[in-house]
Design a protein around this motif. Structure first.
Motif, short mmCIF file in Angstrom:
data_model
loop_
_atom_site.label_atom_id
_atom_site.label_comp_id
_atom_site.label_asym_id
_atom_site.label_seq_id
_atom_site.Cartn_x
_atom_site.Cartn_y
_atom_site.Cartn_z
N ASP A 26 0.78 -1.36 0.05
CA ASP A 26 -0.06 0.14 -0.13
C ASP A 26 0.96 1.40 -0.09
OD1 ASP A 26 -2.19 -1.63 0.04
OD2 ASP A 26 -2.82 -1.38 2.26
N ALA A 27 2.05 1.23 0.73
CA ALA A 27 2.84 2.34 0.84
C ALA A 27 3.32 2.79 -0.51
CB ALA A 27 3.82 2.16 1.98
N PHE A 28 3.78 1.78 -1.07
CA PHE A 28 4.26 2.18 -2.79
C PHE A 28 3.39 2.59 -3.57
CE2 PHE A 28 5.79 1.04 -6.71
CZ PHE A 28 7.06 1.67 -6.99
N ASP A 29 2.05 1.86 -3.52
CA ASP A 29 0.96 2.43 -4.42
C ASP A 29 0.84 3.93 -3.80
OD1 ASP A 29 0.72 -0.19 -5.09
OD2 ASP A 29 -0.97 -0.88 -3.97
N ALA A 30 0.74 4.33 -2.82
CA ALA A 30 0.65 5.67 -2.56
C ALA A 30 1.71 6.60 -3.09
CB ALA A 30 0.37 5.94 -1.05
N PHE A 31 2.76 6.30 -3.00
CA PHE A 31 3.93 7.05 -3.31
C PHE A 31 4.01 7.06 -5.10
CE2 PHE A 31 8.17 6.71 -5.66
CZ PHE A 31 8.85 7.81 -4.97
N ALA A 32 3.63 6.06 -5.69
CA ALA A 32 3.53 5.99 -7.15
C ALA A 32 2.31 6.69 -7.66
CB ALA A 32 3.35 4.52 -7.65
N ALA A 33 1.21 6.87 -6.79
CA ALA A 33 0.07 7.50 -7.07
C ALA A 33 0.51 9.18 -7.01
CB ALA A 33 -0.80 7.47 -6.29
N ASN A 34 1.45 9.44 -6.23
CA ASN A 34 2.02 10.91 -6.18
C ASN A 34 2.92 11.16 -7.53
OD1 ASN A 34 0.97 12.73 -3.80
ND2 ASN A 34 0.99 10.72 -3.00
N VAL A 35 3.48 10.12 -7.73
CA VAL A 35 4.61 10.28 -8.80
C VAL A 35 3.75 10.64 -10.02
CG1 VAL A 35 6.21 9.14 -10.22
CG2 VAL A 35 6.39 9.14 -7.87
N ARG A 36 2.64 9.76 -10.20
CA ARG A 36 1.88 10.07 -11.46
C ARG A 36 1.18 11.40 -11.30
NH1 ARG A 36 0.54 4.61 -10.31
NH2 ARG A 36 -1.48 5.47 -9.39
N LYS A 37 0.68 11.85 -10.22
CA LYS A 37 0.01 12.76 -10.04
C LYS A 37 0.91 14.25 -10.29
CE LYS A 37 -2.93 15.78 -6.81
NZ LYS A 37 -3.43 15.72 -5.35
N ALA A 38 2.18 14.03 -10.20
CA ALA A 38 3.18 15.03 -10.44
C ALA A 38 3.66 15.11 -11.91
CB ALA A 38 4.32 14.80 -9.65
N LYS A 39 2.88 13.99 -12.55
CA LYS A 39 3.30 14.20 -14.13
C LYS A 39 4.62 13.89 -14.25
CE LYS A 39 -1.00 16.68 -15.80
NZ LYS A 39 -1.77 15.55 -14.87
N TYR A 40 5.43 13.32 -13.59
CA TYR A 40 6.82 12.95 -13.51
C TYR A 40 7.05 12.01 -14.78
CZ TYR A 40 11.69 11.66 -12.84
OH TYR A 40 13.22 11.05 -12.93
N ASP A 41 8.22 12.48 -15.75
CA ASP A 41 8.04 11.54 -16.81
C ASP A 41 9.74 11.60 -17.02
OD1 ASP A 41 7.30 9.84 -18.94
OD2 ASP A 41 7.27 11.74 -20.46
N GLY A 42 10.58 11.34 -16.08
CA GLY A 42 11.93 11.47 -16.13
C GLY A 42 12.40 9.87 -16.03
N ARG A 43 13.58 10.08 -15.34
CA ARG A 43 14.27 8.53 -15.12
C ARG A 43 13.79 8.04 -13.71
NH1 ARG A 43 18.48 11.44 -17.56
NH2 ARG A 43 19.22 10.81 -19.49
#
Length: 254
Positions: A211-228
């Protein structure tokens, strides 16, 4: 998004076979305090690698202190000149500034002075990195590993103090999870976010069901991060686990 994994250059064939876009090696493996002749074979491995070494971590050896009374400015500047030049020759575009032992604030040392020393170090680093078009990403480390720059907001503050094109920010899931840092900071400080490290909460390969990783990943997607994005973790058997870990990440960050 480009997916990589932290590994030794000798493991590049496995990294390529697993399907990663790049390999993340260590700056210290380039042996910046040795002559070019002494590291000729090492540099040849990077030139001949089947997968590009676009990112580098472990920027400084632990004995090269940048904070405290034992700072050797001349040694640091010589090291930076040669290390970043070799990173560029090896194909690197991003360097991670973690190096907890090098930046650890000694007991009794003034925090304000420590911050000034880190800013000075980053200025020296930017002086070398800017003309090489290398990005330096400040990595927040959990408090059990280092006692300064322990959160994404703190890394962002240092980057903004510098206001140099090469000085940016990294978000690392493991360190954030270990310290209970709010994952929303990834979104709030996305402007200077240039690199991401992932693992499981136990510092093994990321996998479904956490669950913790899912929450982190959701915020990375929300940030529209598209780098490395690199996996930085321990492995039970790298050759058998790498491809599955990458496959999972591709489902999380489609």
């Amino acid at each position: 998004m480009k997916f990589g994994v932290c590994a030794k250059i000798d493991q590049a064939p496995v990294v390529r076979q697993a399907g990663f876009d790049f390999i993340e090696c260590t700056v210290v493996s380039l042996q910046a305090e040795q002559s070019d002749a002494e590291v000729r074979d090492v540099l040849a491995k990077f030139r001949e690698s089947p997968v590009s070494a676009e990112a580098f971590n472990v920027m400084l050896p632990g004995d090269l202190k940048i904070v405290g009374e034992q700072v050797d400015a001349d040694r640091i500047r010589r090291y930076l000149d040669k290390a970043l030049e070799r990173v560029k020759r090896a194909g690197g575009e991003t360097v991670v500034f973690g190096s907890g032992k090098a930046r650890m604030v000694p007991d009794g040392f003034e925090r304000e002075r420590a911050e000034e020393q880190i800013v000075r170090f980053l200025e020296w680093t930017a002086d070398v990195a800017d003309p090489l078009d290398i990005t330096i990403t400040i990595e927040p480390l959990n408090r059990s590993e280092c006692n300064i720059i322990n959160s994404v907001p703190e890394a962002d503050r240092f980057a903004r103090l510098l206001n140099r094109k090469s000085i940016c920010v990294l978000a690392d899931f493991y360190h954030m999870c270990r310290d209970g840092e709010a994952y929303e900071g990834v979104v709030e400080h996305r402007e200077l976010l240039r690199h991401v490290h992932v693992a499981s909460a136990g510092r093994f390969a990321p996998a479904a069901g956490e669950d913790a990783f899912d929450a982190f990943a959701a915020n990375v997607r929300k940030a529209k991060y598209d780098g490395r994005l690199s996996i930085e973790c321990s492995w039970n058997r790298f050759e058998d686990e790498a491809a599955a870990a990458l496959s999972y990440l591709r489902t999380v960050f489609p």
